[in-house]
Design an enzyme around this catalytic site. Structure first.
Site, mmCIF file in Angstrom:
data_model
loop_
_atom_site.group_PDB
_atom_site.id
_atom_site.type_symbol
_atom_site.label_atom_id
_atom_site.label_comp_id
_atom_site.label_asym_id
_atom_site.label_seq_id
_atom_site.Cartn_x
_atom_site.Cartn_y
_atom_site.Cartn_z
ATOM 1 N N PHE A 235 0.858 -1.189 0.000
ATOM 2 C CA PHE A 235 0.000 0.000 0.000
ATOM 3 C C PHE A 235 0.897 1.243 0.000
ATOM 4 O O PHE A 235 0.725 2.162 0.797
ATOM 5 C CB PHE A 235 -0.925 0.019 1.220
ATOM 6 N N CYS A 353 -5.061 2.736 10.550
ATOM 7 C CA CYS A 353 -5.565 4.086 10.806
ATOM 8 C C CYS A 353 -7.060 4.080 11.105
ATOM 9 O O CYS A 353 -7.711 5.126 11.071
ATOM 10 C CB CYS A 353 -5.262 5.006 9.622
#
Length: 409
Positions: A235, A353
């Site tokens: 990512f 997150c």
């Protein structure tokens, strides 16, 4: 910030809470939900300033109201003080001054972090010579002009861009919006320096406001672990972790991301730092890539490992409590596959997150993945977001980023 929205002068109304539903607000949490309210007096306009009181009538605080939102009131102050133009200017001065303390040499950082700075619904990011704004709530949206003007004055800058193109505005009854808040400038390519590395940021079209500033300190923390390493950055977005790893001495870095557009910028960032011979980038679905790599390693019974470090920095897998179980499966899958690619002494660098997945839960997910992979590991570091993304005591939602470094045994 005029009297039309109740920002100047007295309160435009009063919100009284239900009996027994005021403890959280009294303790300093800024969110007042619709179900906690027993009565709204004086029919205040949405976006205006209201007093928040306990069932007894005792004053709790002041904030702005929006009946279209499930969070009906966001409290701004627990003092019996006017919330006017000067109040907002003081809060902005305090927020900018805090960055002088915690990030004194950073010309690119978050200047206002919503609830973390006592300004719920407002995000202000600085990228070198420009400010990028997000107005996430009606209460802040109505005060946009004054907030932009004051922020630019405090920063001593002229260029400003808006990135209020986020879905959460729809919960406030607002449409998505982006564009210049100043004279036009090249918002598609703003070059910043982070920990000494040059990075190209697209503030007009990049994710969030263009760059993930919250990982700045975590990227710097990897310096001791990268020398001579083969690194897989999953990512990878525009390559910030990959660039740091290469700059810290990694001998090979492979970045994988599903976005071809992001990888164009990642390659440009590698070239900017003269690290393009170390860094390569590949477009692909990270889940599929990790699964294939892990299967290949298992088929070869490779004990030496394919990489010395695997970095996992995925987007939020859940934005609501309803999908936490599905998110947990996703986090476990990528961590299990990553662990299978590492040798003894290798580093698993993993983050989340999603604020709905707290740190104990995330640690437990990763530990379960390690166990299922038949691996043991030391937890070397447990970190959170950079200090310019402050965590407000008593508001757990402001502590959202989990960043773990494991060393395989």
């Amino acid at each position: 910030m005029g009297s039309a929205v109740g920002a100047v002068g007295g309160d435009s109304g009063m919100v009284r809470l239900k009996p027994g539903r005021d403890a959280r607000a009294r303790a300093g949490h800024p969110w007042v939900y619709e179900g906690e309210i027993s009565r709204i007096r004086s029919n205040p306009p949405d976006g205006s300033i209201v007093a928040v009181c306990a069932a007894s009538g005792a004053f709790i605080g002041r904030g702005y109201i929006n009946r279209a939102s499930q969070i009906t009131v966001r409290i701004l102050t627990w003092k019996d003080e006017p919330v006017d133009d000067e109040w907002f200017a003081r809060r902005l001065r305090d927020a900018f001054g805090y960055r002088d303390l915690v990030a004194p040499n950073a010309r690119s950082c978050r200047m206002v972090h919503s609830e973390g700075d006592g300004l719920p619904g407002l995000i202000v990011d600085r990228y070198e010579g420009c400010l990028v704004f997000q107005f996430l709530t009606l209460g802040m949206d109505l005060r946009k002009d004054a907030l932009v003007r004051t922020s630019l004055e405090l920063a001593g800058l002229e260029d400003a861009y808006e990135r209020s193109d986020v879905r959460s505005r729809e919960y406030e009854g607002l449409g998505q919006r982006s564009g210049f808040l100043s004279a036009p400038f090249d918002a598609s390519s703003v070059q910043i320096r982070e920990n000494g590395y040059a990075l190209d940021v697209d503030v007009a079209g990049g994710q969030k406001t263009g760059h993930f500033l919250d990982q700045r300190e975590n990227r710097a923390a990897l310096a001791p672990y990268c020398r001579g390493a083969r690194v897989l950055d999953c990512f990878c977005h525009t390559g910030a972790f990959a660039i740091h790893a290469a700059g810290f001495g990694a001998r090979e870095v492979l970045g994988v991301d599903i976005s071809e557009q992001a990888l164009v910028t990642a390659r440009r960032n590698a070239a900017l730092n003269r690290l393009d011979e170390v860094c390569t980038f590949r477009a692909g679905n990270v889940f599929d890539t990790l699964r294939q790599m892990a299967d290949d390693a298992a088929a070869r019974r490779a004990r030496e490992g394919q990489f010395d470090m695997v970095i996992l920095d995925p987007p939020a897998f859940t934005k609501s409590r309803a999908t936490v179980e599905s998110a947990a499966r996703g986090y476990k899958e990528i961590n299990l596959r990553a662990a299978m690619l590492l040798p003894e002494g290798g580093f698993l660098v993993t983050s989340s997150c999603s604020h709905h997945v707290d740190e104990p839960t995330f640690v437990a997910i990763v530990e379960s993945a390690l166990a299922d992979a038949g691996r043991r590991a030391r937890l070397v570091e447990a970190r959170t977001q950079a200090k310019d993304h402050p965590v407000m005591a008593g508001v757990p939602e402001t502590r959202y980023l989990k960043f773990l470094v494991f060393r395989m045994m």
